[in-house]
Design a protein around this motif. Structure first.
Motif, PDB file in Angstrom:
ATOM      1  N   ILE A   1       0.857  -1.199   0.000  1.00  0.00           N
ATOM      2  CA  ILE A   1       0.000   0.000   0.000  1.00  0.00           C
ATOM      3  C   ILE A   1       0.885   1.238   0.000  1.00  0.00           C
ATOM      4  O   ILE A   1       1.903   1.251   0.662  1.00  0.00           O
ATOM      5  CB  ILE A   1      -0.901   0.017   1.254  1.00  0.00           C
ATOM      6  CG1 ILE A   1      -1.762  -1.237   1.290  1.00  0.00           C
ATOM      7  CG2 ILE A   1      -1.775   1.246   1.306  1.00  0.00           C
ATOM      8  CD1 ILE A   1      -2.585  -1.371   2.539  1.00  0.00           C
ATOM      9  N   PRO A   2       0.555   2.289  -0.737  1.00  0.00           N
ATOM     10  CA  PRO A   2       1.458   3.441  -0.819  1.00  0.00           C
ATOM     11  C   PRO A   2       1.248   4.469   0.264  1.00  0.00           C
ATOM     12  O   PRO A   2       0.143   4.659   0.744  1.00  0.00           O
ATOM     13  CB  PRO A   2       1.103   4.066  -2.166  1.00  0.00           C
ATOM     14  CG  PRO A   2      -0.340   3.756  -2.320  1.00  0.00           C
ATOM     15  CD  PRO A   2      -0.610   2.457  -1.602  1.00  0.00           C
ATOM     16  N   PRO A   3       2.311   5.214   0.635  1.00  0.00           N
ATOM     17  CA  PRO A   3       2.060   6.473   1.322  1.00  0.00           C
ATOM     18  C   PRO A   3       1.403   7.425   0.323  1.00  0.00           C
ATOM     19  O   PRO A   3       1.806   7.484  -0.840  1.00  0.00           O
ATOM     20  CB  PRO A   3       3.462   6.957   1.722  1.00  0.00           C
ATOM     21  CG  PRO A   3       4.402   6.223   0.842  1.00  0.00           C
ATOM     22  CD  PRO A   3       3.724   4.964   0.385  1.00  0.00           C
ATOM     23  N   THR A   4       0.407   8.130   0.738  1.00  0.00           N
ATOM     24  CA  THR A   4      -0.237   9.111  -0.143  1.00  0.00           C
ATOM     25  C   THR A   4       0.349  10.498   0.039  1.00  0.00           C
ATOM     26  O   THR A   4       0.116  11.381  -0.785  1.00  0.00           O
ATOM     27  CB  THR A   4      -1.757   9.166   0.120  1.00  0.00           C
ATOM     28  OG1 THR A   4      -1.988   9.419   1.508  1.00  0.00           O
ATOM     29  CG2 THR A   4      -2.414   7.853  -0.263  1.00  0.00           C
ATOM     30  N   VAL A   5       1.120  10.695   1.100  1.00  0.00           N
ATOM     31  CA  VAL A   5       1.850  11.939   1.333  1.00  0.00           C
ATOM     32  C   VAL A   5       3.263  11.565   1.744  1.00  0.00           C
ATOM     33  O   VAL A   5       3.446  10.755   2.655  1.00  0.00           O
ATOM     34  CB  VAL A   5       1.204  12.804   2.440  1.00  0.00           C
ATOM     35  CG1 VAL A   5       2.036  14.051   2.710  1.00  0.00           C
ATOM     36  CG2 VAL A   5      -0.227  13.184   2.076  1.00  0.00           C
ATOM     37  N   VAL A   6       4.260  12.110   1.048  1.00  0.00           N
ATOM     38  CA  VAL A   6       5.651  11.847   1.414  1.00  0.00           C
ATOM     39  C   VAL A   6       6.328  13.153   1.796  1.00  0.00           C
ATOM     40  O   VAL A   6       6.042  14.211   1.231  1.00  0.00           O
ATOM     41  CB  VAL A   6       6.419  11.130   0.289  1.00  0.00           C
ATOM     42  CG1 VAL A   6       5.847   9.737   0.061  1.00  0.00           C
ATOM     43  CG2 VAL A   6       6.414  11.934  -0.994  1.00  0.00           C
ATOM     44  N   VAL A   7       7.222  13.072   2.774  1.00  0.00           N
ATOM     45  CA  VAL A   7       7.868  14.255   3.322  1.00  0.00           C
ATOM     46  C   VAL A   7       9.351  14.199   2.995  1.00  0.00           C
ATOM     47  O   VAL A   7      10.034  13.241   3.367  1.00  0.00           O
ATOM     48  CB  VAL A   7       7.679  14.336   4.861  1.00  0.00           C
ATOM     49  CG1 VAL A   7       8.244  15.643   5.393  1.00  0.00           C
ATOM     50  CG2 VAL A   7       6.201  14.189   5.225  1.00  0.00           C
ATOM     51  N   ALA A   8       9.847  15.220   2.301  1.00  0.00           N
ATOM     52  CA  ALA A   8      11.260  15.290   1.960  1.00  0.00           C
ATOM     53  C   ALA A   8      12.031  16.172   2.922  1.00  0.00           C
ATOM     54  O   ALA A   8      13.244  16.041   3.032  1.00  0.00           O
ATOM     55  CB  ALA A   8      11.447  15.818   0.534  1.00  0.00           C
ATOM     56  N   ASP A   9      11.326  17.079   3.600  1.00  0.00           N
ATOM     57  CA  ASP A   9      12.002  18.003   4.511  1.00  0.00           C
ATOM     58  C   ASP A   9      11.119  18.236   5.726  1.00  0.00           C
ATOM     59  O   ASP A   9      11.251  17.569   6.738  1.00  0.00           O
ATOM     60  CB  ASP A   9      12.296  19.307   3.768  1.00  0.00           C
ATOM     61  CG  ASP A   9      13.224  20.236   4.528  1.00  0.00           C
ATOM     62  OD1 ASP A   9      13.549  21.297   3.983  1.00  0.00           O
ATOM     63  OD2 ASP A   9      13.605  19.921   5.681  1.00  0.00           O
ATOM     64  N   ARG A  10      10.203  19.190   5.629  1.00  0.00           N
ATOM     65  CA  ARG A  10       9.258  19.465   6.708  1.00  0.00           C
ATOM     66  C   ARG A  10       7.850  19.597   6.139  1.00  0.00           C
ATOM     67  O   ARG A  10       7.668  20.014   4.993  1.00  0.00           O
ATOM     68  CB  ARG A  10       9.624  20.751   7.461  1.00  0.00           C
ATOM     69  CG  ARG A  10      10.883  20.623   8.304  1.00  0.00           C
ATOM     70  CD  ARG A  10      11.211  21.921   9.050  1.00  0.00           C
ATOM     71  NE  ARG A  10      12.439  21.774   9.822  1.00  0.00           N
ATOM     72  CZ  ARG A  10      12.480  21.492  11.116  1.00  0.00           C
ATOM     73  NH1 ARG A  10      11.346  21.347  11.794  1.00  0.00           N
ATOM     74  NH2 ARG A  10      13.633  21.362  11.740  1.00  0.00           N
ATOM     75  N   LEU A  11       6.887  19.261   6.962  1.00  0.00           N
ATOM     76  CA  LEU A  11       5.486  19.348   6.558  1.00  0.00           C
ATOM     77  C   LEU A  11       4.633  19.578   7.790  1.00  0.00           C
ATOM     78  O   LEU A  11       4.866  18.967   8.837  1.00  0.00           O
ATOM     79  CB  LEU A  11       5.056  18.050   5.860  1.00  0.00           C
ATOM     80  CG  LEU A  11       3.564  17.896   5.527  1.00  0.00           C
ATOM     81  CD1 LEU A  11       3.153  18.932   4.484  1.00  0.00           C
ATOM     82  CD2 LEU A  11       3.271  16.496   5.027  1.00  0.00           C
ATOM     83  N   GLU A  12       3.655  20.465   7.680  1.00  0.00           N
ATOM     84  CA  GLU A  12       2.705  20.703   8.764  1.00  0.00           C
ATOM     85  C   GLU A  12       1.366  20.066   8.431  1.00  0.00           C
ATOM     86  O   GLU A  12       0.878  20.163   7.306  1.00  0.00           O
ATOM     87  CB  GLU A  12       2.513  22.207   8.991  1.00  0.00           C
ATOM     88  CG  GLU A  12       3.750  22.900   9.531  1.00  0.00           C
ATOM     89  CD  GLU A  12       3.511  24.380   9.814  1.00  0.00           C
ATOM     90  OE1 GLU A  12       2.407  24.883   9.493  1.00  0.00           O
ATOM     91  OE2 GLU A  12       4.425  25.037  10.342  1.00  0.00           O
ATOM     92  N   LEU A  13       0.780  19.400   9.433  1.00  0.00           N
ATOM     93  CA  LEU A  13      -0.551  18.818   9.313  1.00  0.00           C
ATOM     94  C   LEU A  13      -1.429  19.425  10.392  1.00  0.00           C
ATOM     95  O   LEU A  13      -1.041  19.469  11.566  1.00  0.00           O
ATOM     96  CB  LEU A  13      -0.497  17.297   9.493  1.00  0.00           C
ATOM     97  CG  LEU A  13       0.385  16.508   8.517  1.00  0.00           C
ATOM     98  CD1 LEU A  13       0.387  15.024   8.891  1.00  0.00           C
ATOM     99  CD2 LEU A  13      -0.078  16.693   7.079  1.00  0.00           C
ATOM    100  N   ASP A  14      -2.610  19.881  10.013  1.00  0.00           N
ATOM    101  CA  ASP A  14      -3.521  20.535  10.954  1.00  0.00           C
ATOM    102  C   ASP A  14      -4.685  19.597  11.264  1.00  0.00           C
ATOM    103  O   ASP A  14      -5.423  19.187  10.364  1.00  0.00           O
ATOM    104  CB  ASP A  14      -4.037  21.847  10.356  1.00  0.00           C
ATOM    105  CG  ASP A  14      -4.780  22.708  11.368  1.00  0.00           C
ATOM    106  OD1 ASP A  14      -5.068  22.216  12.490  1.00  0.00           O
ATOM    107  OD2 ASP A  14      -5.075  23.872  11.049  1.00  0.00           O
ATOM    108  N   LEU A  15      -4.840  19.274  12.545  1.00  0.00           N
ATOM    109  CA  LEU A  15      -5.942  18.414  12.989  1.00  0.00           C
ATOM    110  C   LEU A  15      -7.139  19.220  13.449  1.00  0.00           C
ATOM    111  O   LEU A  15      -8.095  18.664  13.985  1.00  0.00           O
ATOM    112  CB  LEU A  15      -5.466  17.512  14.140  1.00  0.00           C
ATOM    113  CG  LEU A  15      -4.279  16.603  13.840  1.00  0.00           C
ATOM    114  CD1 LEU A  15      -3.948  15.754  15.061  1.00  0.00           C
ATOM    115  CD2 LEU A  15      -4.546  15.728  12.628  1.00  0.00           C
ATOM    116  N   GLY A  16      -7.083  20.535  13.231  1.00  0.00           N
ATOM    117  CA  GLY A  16      -8.133  21.427  13.703  1.00  0.00           C
ATOM    118  C   GLY A  16      -7.682  22.097  14.986  1.00  0.00           C
ATOM    119  O   GLY A  16      -7.887  21.563  16.074  1.00  0.00           O
TER     120      GLY A  16
END
Length: 315
Positions: free
Chosen positions: A161-176
């Motif tokens: 199964i694939p990752p649908t989001v890959v991170v090469a450096d930094r990434l922000e995710l907002d859970l609300g």
């Protein structure tokens, strides 16, 4: 440090699969994994200090989830579909908010083989940009090891199964109202280590960049790991969730034992090499006095010394 790669591979969930999971029929009601709320909205399950076998079903690594105002992020999913289902039930025991993300801190099976349990939630699967290649290179080995440890019935259900989001450096995710900062690190424990910082509670999920109590495993670079630990010490966290060990510990003090051990391995291997000693001499002697401090030391120290010997002989 703001660049990242966003892979919109959600459509490929019916086609090209890139993350190993073991899919088994979901139980009608799994027994929820016990979790500790180490900070408000931050829940951790502590895995056992054991090797994967039929009795523990791969429950040997820490995993858990963070609850935001709008959604949930699962961080590592456990070492089998059974553990993944139990973690999913633990989420549902504490919140009915949707599971938006399943984040893998690296590709080792004790952290990622529960992913399939979350497919009904249709989350984004998030991982380091090098996660896919590292995992694909080991699919056969992981399948065979799982078969030998847990049984062929479960191992026969291996899919990718694939990752649908890959991170090469930094990434922000907002859970609300709750932002998670993900960082992709250079080669250290593996070549695809990812950390997660919950800014709201200053809780750092280190994955296997931090081992506590259980002997670490060098699957990347011992020198790189020491450099990454130096960089991690600057992260604005007050507590850390290790990949193996207690549910949480003070940061950065929690890394003291690991830093000492890795340093002893480097120092000891260099000493043997300077004396023109053999790799077997290094295995027999390097860091031997660390044994009382680590669970499963006899299984992992020889491998670590061997890996360090190969790396350091090219200095």
């Amino acid at each position: 440090m703001a660049t990242f790669l966003w892979s919109s591979a959600r459509a490929a969930l019916g086609g090209v699969w890139l993350l190993v999971c073991l899919l088994s029929a979901a139980p009608a009601m799994a027994d929820p994994l016990p979790v500790f709320e180490v900070a408000p909205g931050v829940f951790v399950h502590a895995g056992r200090h054991e090797e994967t076998d039929a009795a523990n079903a791969g429950d040997i690594a820490n995993c858990g989830f963070i609850v935001g105002a709008e959604a949930v992020a699962v961080i590592d999913s456990g070492g089998s579909p059974v553990i993944g289902h139990r973690l999913r039930e633990a989420v549902r025991l504490h919140t009915d908010r949707p599971i938006r993300y399943v984040i893998n801190t690296h590709m080792h099976p004790d952290h990622a083989l529960g992913n399939a349990a979350f497919l009904p939630d249709r989350p984004d699967f998030v991982a380091h940009v090098r996660f896919q290649a590292a995992l694909a290179a080991r699919v056969d080995h992981y399948r065979q090891a799982f078969d030998a440890a847990v049984g062929s019935a479960a191992a026969a259900e291996v899919r990718i199964i694939p990752p649908t989001v890959v991170v090469a450096d930094r990434l922000e995710l907002d859970l609300g109202g709750r932002v998670l900062e993900l960082v992709a690190w250079p080669v250290a424990h593996t070549d695809n280590d990812l950390t997660v910082l919950d800014r709201q509670t200053r809780t750092l999920w280190a994955g296997d960049l931090l081992f506590m109590e259980r002997a670490p495993a060098i699957d990347g670079s011992v020198l790189g790991w020491l450099r990454v630990l130096d960089a991690l010490a600057a992260e604005p966290a007050t507590r850390v969730v290790p990949g193996h060990g207690p549910p949480s510990a003070p940061w950065p003090d929690a890394a003291g034992d690991l830093r000492r051990y890795l340093g002893r391995v480097v120092e000891g291997v260099r000493k043997v090499q300077a004396a023109h000693g053999t790799i077997q001499q290094a295995v027999d002697t390097v860091a031997a006095d660390e044994a009382p401090r680590w669970r499963l030391f006899e299984s992992y120290n020889p491998r670590n010394v061997t890996a360090a010997f190969a790396e350091l002989e090219w200095e």
